[in-house]
Each structure stands twice: as C-alpha cells, then as structure tokens.
Enzyme design. Structure first.
Site, mmCIF file in Angstrom:
data_model
loop_
_atom_site.group_PDB
_atom_site.id
_atom_site.type_symbol
_atom_site.label_atom_id
_atom_site.label_comp_id
_atom_site.label_asym_id
_atom_site.label_seq_id
_atom_site.Cartn_x
_atom_site.Cartn_y
_atom_site.Cartn_z
ATOM 1 N N HIS A 64 -2.938 7.094 3.648
ATOM 2 C CA HIS A 64 -3.429 5.839 3.080
ATOM 3 C C HIS A 64 -4.845 5.569 3.602
ATOM 4 O O HIS A 64 -5.125 5.713 4.800
ATOM 5 C CB HIS A 64 -2.490 4.684 3.451
ATOM 6 C CG HIS A 64 -3.004 3.357 2.986
ATOM 7 N ND1 HIS A 64 -3.524 3.179 1.729
ATOM 8 C CD2 HIS A 64 -3.106 2.154 3.612
ATOM 9 C CE1 HIS A 64 -3.912 1.925 1.589
ATOM 10 N NE2 HIS A 64 -3.673 1.282 2.728
ATOM 11 N N CYS A 66 0.823 -1.231 0.000
ATOM 12 C CA CYS A 66 0.000 0.000 0.000
ATOM 13 C C CYS A 66 0.846 1.267 0.000
ATOM 14 O O CYS A 66 0.334 2.361 -0.263
ATOM 15 C CB CYS A 66 -0.918 0.007 1.206
ATOM 16 S SG CYS A 66 -1.959 -1.447 1.277
ATOM 17 N N ASN A 93 -10.398 -0.037 0.984
ATOM 18 C CA ASN A 93 -8.940 0.091 0.877
ATOM 19 C C ASN A 93 -8.499 -0.381 -0.515
ATOM 20 O O ASN A 93 -8.610 -1.564 -0.821
ATOM 21 C CB ASN A 93 -8.308 -0.764 1.983
ATOM 22 C CG ASN A 93 -6.793 -0.754 1.953
ATOM 23 O OD1 ASN A 93 -6.177 -0.196 1.049
ATOM 24 N ND2 ASN A 93 -6.194 -1.389 2.946
HETATM 25 N N1 ACO Z 1 -18.319 -8.395 11.005
HETATM 26 C C1 ACO Z 1 -18.614 -8.786 12.251
HETATM 27 N N2 ACO Z 1 -17.698 -9.235 13.112
HETATM 28 C C2 ACO Z 1 -16.427 -9.278 12.682
HETATM 29 C C3 ACO Z 1 -16.043 -8.879 11.395
HETATM 30 C C4 ACO Z 1 -17.049 -8.436 10.539
HETATM 31 N N3 ACO Z 1 -16.809 -8.025 9.271
HETATM 32 N N4 ACO Z 1 -14.720 -9.041 11.265
HETATM 33 C C5 ACO Z 1 -14.260 -9.512 12.429
HETATM 34 N N5 ACO Z 1 -15.294 -9.667 13.294
HETATM 35 C C6 ACO Z 1 -15.260 -10.156 14.644
HETATM 36 C C7 ACO Z 1 -14.061 -11.012 14.948
HETATM 37 O O1 ACO Z 1 -14.275 -12.332 14.501
HETATM 38 C C8 ACO Z 1 -13.982 -10.899 16.446
HETATM 39 O O2 ACO Z 1 -14.904 -11.802 16.981
HETATM 40 P P1 ACO Z 1 -14.537 -12.637 18.322
HETATM 41 O O3 ACO Z 1 -14.293 -11.602 19.378
HETATM 42 O O4 ACO Z 1 -15.752 -13.470 18.529
HETATM 43 O O5 ACO Z 1 -13.302 -13.404 17.961
HETATM 44 C C9 ACO Z 1 -14.486 -9.493 16.726
HETATM 45 O O6 ACO Z 1 -15.155 -9.073 15.536
HETATM 46 C C10 ACO Z 1 -13.403 -8.509 17.061
HETATM 47 O O7 ACO Z 1 -12.375 -8.679 16.139
HETATM 48 P P2 ACO Z 1 -11.103 -7.783 16.195
HETATM 49 O O8 ACO Z 1 -10.207 -8.187 15.063
HETATM 50 O O9 ACO Z 1 -10.548 -7.769 17.556
HETATM 51 O O10 ACO Z 1 -11.771 -6.346 15.897
HETATM 52 P P3 ACO Z 1 -11.063 -4.955 15.795
HETATM 53 O O11 ACO Z 1 -11.797 -3.980 16.633
HETATM 54 O O12 ACO Z 1 -9.583 -5.055 15.961
HETATM 55 O O13 ACO Z 1 -11.376 -4.557 14.290
HETATM 56 C C11 ACO Z 1 -10.257 -4.489 12.165
HETATM 57 C C12 ACO Z 1 -10.920 -5.366 13.246
HETATM 58 C C13 ACO Z 1 -11.318 -3.593 11.580
HETATM 59 C C14 ACO Z 1 -9.700 -5.396 11.081
HETATM 60 C C15 ACO Z 1 -9.154 -3.663 12.846
HETATM 61 O O14 ACO Z 1 -8.267 -4.463 13.564
HETATM 62 C C16 ACO Z 1 -8.384 -2.886 11.831
HETATM 63 O O15 ACO Z 1 -8.883 -1.940 11.260
HETATM 64 N N6 ACO Z 1 -7.101 -3.245 11.601
HETATM 65 C C17 ACO Z 1 -6.327 -2.619 10.569
HETATM 66 C C18 ACO Z 1 -6.432 -3.481 9.386
HETATM 67 C C19 ACO Z 1 -6.397 -2.714 8.110
HETATM 68 O O16 ACO Z 1 -6.730 -1.564 7.990
HETATM 69 N N7 ACO Z 1 -5.978 -3.437 7.130
HETATM 70 C C20 ACO Z 1 -5.958 -2.879 5.843
HETATM 71 C C21 ACO Z 1 -5.134 -3.697 5.016
HETATM 72 S S1 ACO Z 1 -3.562 -3.458 5.406
HETATM 73 C C22 ACO Z 1 -2.974 -2.221 4.587
HETATM 74 O O17 ACO Z 1 -3.632 -1.469 3.939
HETATM 75 C C23 ACO Z 1 -1.614 -2.070 4.774
#
Ligand code: ACO
Length: 317
Positions: free
Chosen positions: A242, A108, A272
């Site tokens: 980003h 990215c 993204n």
């Molecule tokens: N809908 C409902 N529930 C979900 C979803 C969804 N789409 N996705 C995950 N969950 C659940 C998980 O299974 C988990 O359930 P559990 O507690 O029963 O195990 C719960 O939600 C919490 O999951 P977490 O991963 O702890 O949630 P978090 O608040 O961290 O949010 C997220 C997840 C949005 C992915 C966050 O960590 C994030 O934004 N991380 C950055 C990732 C990113 O931006 N990546 C982009 C690609 S990388 C790049 O561009 C370089």
C-alpha cells in the site's frame, strides 16, 4: 484465481509540495522527509466514476475481454459523490456490462478484500470473470486547512480482471476495531426526531498510531503468508505494498530484510490513493513490462478500521 488484466486512471490536476506551501504552514522539505511524497494528483473537473470507468476499460482490454464477459463487478470505494446507488452500479452501466455488482468498503485494504471475495465466487463456480475496480477520492475527506492530513492524499482508480486459475497461493485478511486512529464522519440529513449529539469531522488521523499498526501488521501478514506457502523472502519478485508513505514502505522492507529493487513505489508521484494504490501500482509494473509469467508477487495493504489484507499470487500473463 488469477489476474488476467490491469488498468488505472489518475486525475489531471497535479498539486506539488511547493503549491501546498502557498496556503499551508508546511514545506516541501518536511513533506518529502516524513512521507516521500513530492506531488499528488487530485480530482478537479473529473468525476471519480469516469476515472473508474477508464481504469475498468483498460483492464478489460488488457484481459482481452469485453464488458459482456464479466460475471460480477466488485468496486472498492470509501467515498464518492453518491451514497446510493453504489459506484459499481454506475460503472456497470458506463462500461456496458450486465452482471450484478457490489461496493465494498475495507478502506485502503479494499483491493485484497475484493480479491478474496472474487476467489470465493470463482471457486464456487458462481462466476468465471470478475472485474475489481478500486476508485477513491480521499482528497474530499480531508480538511485542506489541516497540514497533518491534506498533504498525504491523492485521488485515482485502479482495476484488475480476475479469472479461474490456481495462481492465488495464499490470502489473509484481518480487521481489528480501532476506530479512533483514523476516521471521517460525514453529515446526514436532519430529521425532526434527532436528539443526540452528532459530530461531523473531516478525516481525523493519529499519524504515529497508524504508522505503527501499518508496519507491524504488514510485516506480520507477509511473514505468515511466506511461512504458509513455504516461500523465502527472496523468492518474491515484487512486494506490492500500500502506497501511504515512503517511510512506512521502507520500514516494512527493512524489517523483512528485502532489497530496495523488490519494493516498487509511486507514492512520491500520486500520494496515498487509498485502495486504488495497489492495483494502480500493479498496472504500472504490468505496462512497464516488469512482470514475467511465473513471477511470485506479495500484495499487502492496511487501512482504516483497522483492516489489513495480504496475499501471495503468481503472475499469470
Ligand atoms: N508540515 C509541517 N509540519 C507538520 C505537518 C506538515 N505537513 N504535518 C504535521 N506537522 C507537524 C505537527 O503539527 C507536529 O508539530 P508539533 O510537534 O509542533 O506538534 C510535528 O510536525 C510532528 O508531527 P508528528 O505527527 O509527530 O510527525 P511524524 O513524524 O509522526 O509524521 C506523519 C507525521 C507523516 C503523518 C506520520 O505519522 C505518518 O506517516 N503516519 C502514517 C500516516 C499515514 O500514512 N496515513 C495514511 C492514511 S492511512 C491509510 O492509508 C490507511
């Protein structure tokens, strides 16, 4: 180096959060609250190369140049239908350019890595005008049965033409080998000799780790660049970050102490789109007439690797 033209192109298929609710155990509320994303545009009948060509032609037109004026093309891409030839070779032919080309993969952060390479080529007088095209289809890297990753991405292309100038004030790139927080393994052809275990997996992401690295590294890069250029946070017209997740964008803004109106975003509409996000957002600002000559801009991006890139640039048009 200076930016003299921008362009972008997005696919037509719009997938809303409500549509995802039909086949994933997720809700519009969860996705909106955790990511800010409301909908994403994903490849359906288009080819990524065609989006790349549209973005490239728009950038050339905005720069008042033709493809023949371009001395080098850098394409930032993680995956597309071809492993070889490079996407930049396809773009070169389709826009009618004759210059050499190269693909890079800095995930990215690819746009800033490409800008750094372009600056070096221009400084060494090996090129005068360089076309940077970032074209990405991360929707083809995720499992659409995995709610944790598939909801985050869209596809698209962003482009910029850069030329000789003094407007790039500072640039910073980093790579830290953290290969387990975000990866995608693609399958290779079998051979009669392979006797090792091979694991082919759709995109794997440790979301919380990515979140922390993104915010920490982006803030560090931006602070270093402001320090290096003697600029204060309020001297910057826009922080073009980003577009991975609105909560990441808000956290970076919060830690830098910057007003909301200085941090534009469109992740809510596109998801993204990897390295294409930054030039596509820049193109939106440019075409909306929001950039004035002399405005100072900060770009900052992070990606799988883990890579980061950031720069301070003055708007030249
Ligand atoms: N809908 C409902 N529930 C979900 C979803 C969804 N789409 N996705 C995950 N969950 C659940 C998980 O299974 C988990 O359930 P559990 O507690 O029963 O195990 C719960 O939600 C919490 O999951 P977490 O991963 O702890 O949630 P978090 O608040 O961290 O949010 C997220 C997840 C949005 C992915 C966050 O960590 C994030 O934004 N991380 C950055 C990732 C990113 O931006 N990546 C982009 C690609 S990388 C790049 O561009 C370089």
């Amino acid at each position: 180096m200076k930016i003299i033209g921008t362009g972008s192109a997005h696919p037509k298929c719009c997938v809303t959060n409500t549509m995802l609710e039909q086949f994933l155990e997720t809700t519009d509320e969860w996705i909106t609250e955790r990511t800010g994303i409301k909908e994403r545009l994903v490849i359906s009948s288009e080819k990524l190369e065609d989006l790349a060509v549209i973005a490239a032609n728009k950038a050339l037109e905005d720069a008042n140049l033709t493809a023949k004026d371009i001395d080098f093309i850098i394409c930032s891409n993680v995956v597309n239908e071809y492993v070889t030839p490079a996407l930049s070779c396809i773009i070169q032919g389709k826009i009618g350019a004759t210059c050499p080309t190269l693909d890079i993969n800095a995930a990215c952060a690819g746009f800033i890595f490409a800008m750094d390479m372009a600056e070096d080529k221009i400084r060494c007088k090996k090129a005068k005008n360089i076309l940077i095209v970032c074209a990405e289809e991360p929707s083809r890297m995720v499992s659409w049965e995995n709610r944790s990753t598939s909801v985050l991405f869209g596809d698209g292309a962003g482009a910029a033409v850069v030329s000789e100038g003094d407007e790039l004030k500072a640039i910073r790139l980093t790579t830290s080998s953290l290969t387990d927080v975000l990866y995608y393994q693609r399958s290779l052809e079998p051979t009669p000799y392979i006797d090792k275990d091979e694991n082919f997996e759709p995109l794997v992401m440790k979301g919380r780790d990515v979140f922390k690295h993104a915010v920490t590294n982006s803030c560090r890069d931006i602070r270093k660049l402001l320090n290096e250029t003697g600029l204060q946070p309020e001297d910057i017209k826009y922080y073009v970050l980003h577009q991975a997740n609105l909560r990441i964008i808000d956290s970076i803004r919060h830690f830098l102490g910057v007003d909301e109106e200085r941090v534009p975003h469109n992740v809510e509409r596109y998801g993204n789109i990897s390295s294409a996000a930054l030039p596509a957002l820049l193109d939106e600002l440019n075409r909306a007439g929001k950039l004035q000559k002399g405005d100072k801009l900060v770009f900052s991006a992070f990606g799988a690797g883990f890579t980061t890139g950031a720069c301070v640039i003055e708007w030249a048009k």
